[in-house]
Design an enzyme around this catalytic site. Structure first.
Site, PDB file in Angstrom:
ATOM      1  N   SER A 174       6.022  15.093  -5.719  1.00 20.69           N
ATOM      2  CA  SER A 174       4.568  14.926  -5.708  1.00 20.69           C
ATOM      3  C   SER A 174       3.770  16.218  -5.783  1.00 20.69           C
ATOM      4  O   SER A 174       2.540  16.170  -5.912  1.00 20.69           O
ATOM      5  CB  SER A 174       4.150  14.130  -4.468  1.00 20.69           C
ATOM      6  OG  SER A 174       4.513  12.775  -4.635  1.00 20.69           O
TER       7      SER A 174
ATOM      8  N   SER B  24      -1.160   6.680  -2.790  1.00 20.83           N
ATOM      9  CA  SER B  24      -0.604   5.780  -3.810  1.00 20.83           C
ATOM     10  C   SER B  24      -0.294   6.569  -5.064  1.00 20.83           C
ATOM     11  O   SER B  24      -1.189   7.191  -5.655  1.00 20.83           O
ATOM     12  CB  SER B  24      -1.579   4.649  -4.127  1.00 20.83           C
ATOM     13  OG  SER B  24      -1.098   3.875  -5.225  1.00 20.83           O
TER      14      SER B  24
END
Length: 370
Positions: free
Chosen positions: A87, A181
């Site tokens: 991420s 998310s």
């Protein structure tokens, strides 16, 4: 893919052999707090390997390793080896979007339908009610597609990933709250491609990787499950006391704009340092990126989330700015400060318990505060 790997994919956020610790690249390694933190990750948290790069405010860099790079051959950990950074990719994507904002091609408070008309629709989901800012700041309410991928590891197109999310209802109304998310960044990546007419990977390479001089960072091509340069192997286990399985080679396309990049600790330091120094964004867009909302549930006490950028309070005072990455086989944490310090730490197993995650974050804090 086993159910354990499927569970690991869903977690992307963010009786085994315990390898011995190896030395830092310094004669004083035995007394070095960063080396000790890496040794703890290997010895106490059971990581096969840990590696770090630390830059002080004067620009001096030190690298560290602990553990074993390949459990099958007992090869050492490559110094500053490549890892899947998960991420942390989101920060790269956010920078590209904000560069386009600075160029007048995107507006943060435009709705998604301005750029992707009719694409984002579902139960309680309407792209006409979600802004670009809400995508980047994780306040859109879009459901997290990685919770629903199951155990099918294969090549995915970005539209397939989005479709997976849209089969499920919204988590909340846009702007109502904050919740992490991965779907937000799939949509952001699709906007980049629509506006530029070029693949996201090409835009990241042109706008960030080449501009910041990141020599060991790249976006894997479709179907490329390997890691190009020297790297420690990545592992997972099906249960807390089960054996470790090598998962180094895996199709990363299911991460795409949310987590597909490969890099090194030193390149991550260079990236976050260039970002905070204003070398990647105009002042107005960097200020927007650093406008934050509380994000303690995912990133720990005092953490706040900006536009693809996390701030965390340091135990020695001040803030670190960075992100983190979780990908099957690897976990990374990075932080940089406004006075030029930077630190990145990676381990070769995705973390599934809170204690190990906090130990990894403490290793970064130790490096920034030493």
């Amino acid at each position: 893919m086993s159910a354990a790997v499927a569970l690991a994919i869903g977690a992307m956020a963010l009786g085994a052999l315990t390898p011995p610790a190896s030395a830092a690249t310094s004669a004083s390694a035995g007394r070095d707090a960063v080396q000790q933190a890496l040794n703890t990750l290997v010895r106490d948290d059971g990581m096969p390997a840990a590696l770090a790069s630390v830059k002080d405010r004067n620009g001096r860099t030190r690298t560290y390793t602990a553990g074993v790079g390949d459990l099958a051959t007992h090869a050492p950990v490559p110094v500053d080896g490549q890892v899947r950074i998960g991420s942390n990719t989101k920060t790269f994507v956010a920078v590209v979007v904000l560069q386009l904002v600075g160029e007048g091609k995107i507006a943060l408070d435009d709705d998604v339908d301005t750029y992707l008309p009719g694409l984002v629709r579902g139960k309680g989901i309407d792209g006409r009610r979600i802004t670009v800012r809400q995508l980047l700041q994780q306040t859109s309410g879009l459901p997290n597609y990685t919770n629903y991928l199951g155990d099918d590891v294969r090549y995915y197109t970005p539209r397939e990933l989005l479709a997976t999310a849209l089969r499920h209802p919204a988590d909340f109304d846009p702007g109502e709250k904050w919740a992490y998310s991965n779907t937000n960044y799939i949509v952001a990546g699709l906007i980049v491609q629509k506006i530029t007419g070029r693949p996201l990977a090409k835009e990241i390479d042109r706008r960030i990787i080449k501009r910041a001089g990141l020599r060991h960072t790249y976006f894997p091509a479709p179907g490329d499950a390997s890691i190009r340069e020297p790297h420690p192997h990545g592992y997972y286990r099906e249960s807390a006391d089960g054996p470790l399985h090598d998962i180094t080679e895996i199709d990363p396309s299911w991460g795409w704009a949310a987590g597909q990049l490969i890099s090194t600790d030193s390149d991550l330091n260079r990236f976050f340092g260039a970002l905070l120094a204003g070398r990647l964004l105009p002042p107005a867009q960097l200020a927007q990126m650093r406008s934050t909302v509380p994000a303690e549930a995912t990133f720990g006490p005092g953490a706040r989330y900006g536009l693809g950028l996390v701030s965390r309070p340091l135990p020695c005072g001040g803030l670190s700015w960075g992100h983190g990455g979780s990908f099957p086989g690897y976990e990374t944490r990075s932080g940089a400060t406004d006075d030029g310090r930077a630190a990145s730490v990676a381990v070769t197993m995705q973390l599934t318990d809170e204690a190990s995650r906090r130990n990894l974050e403490r290793a970064v804090d130790t490096a920034l505060c030493r």
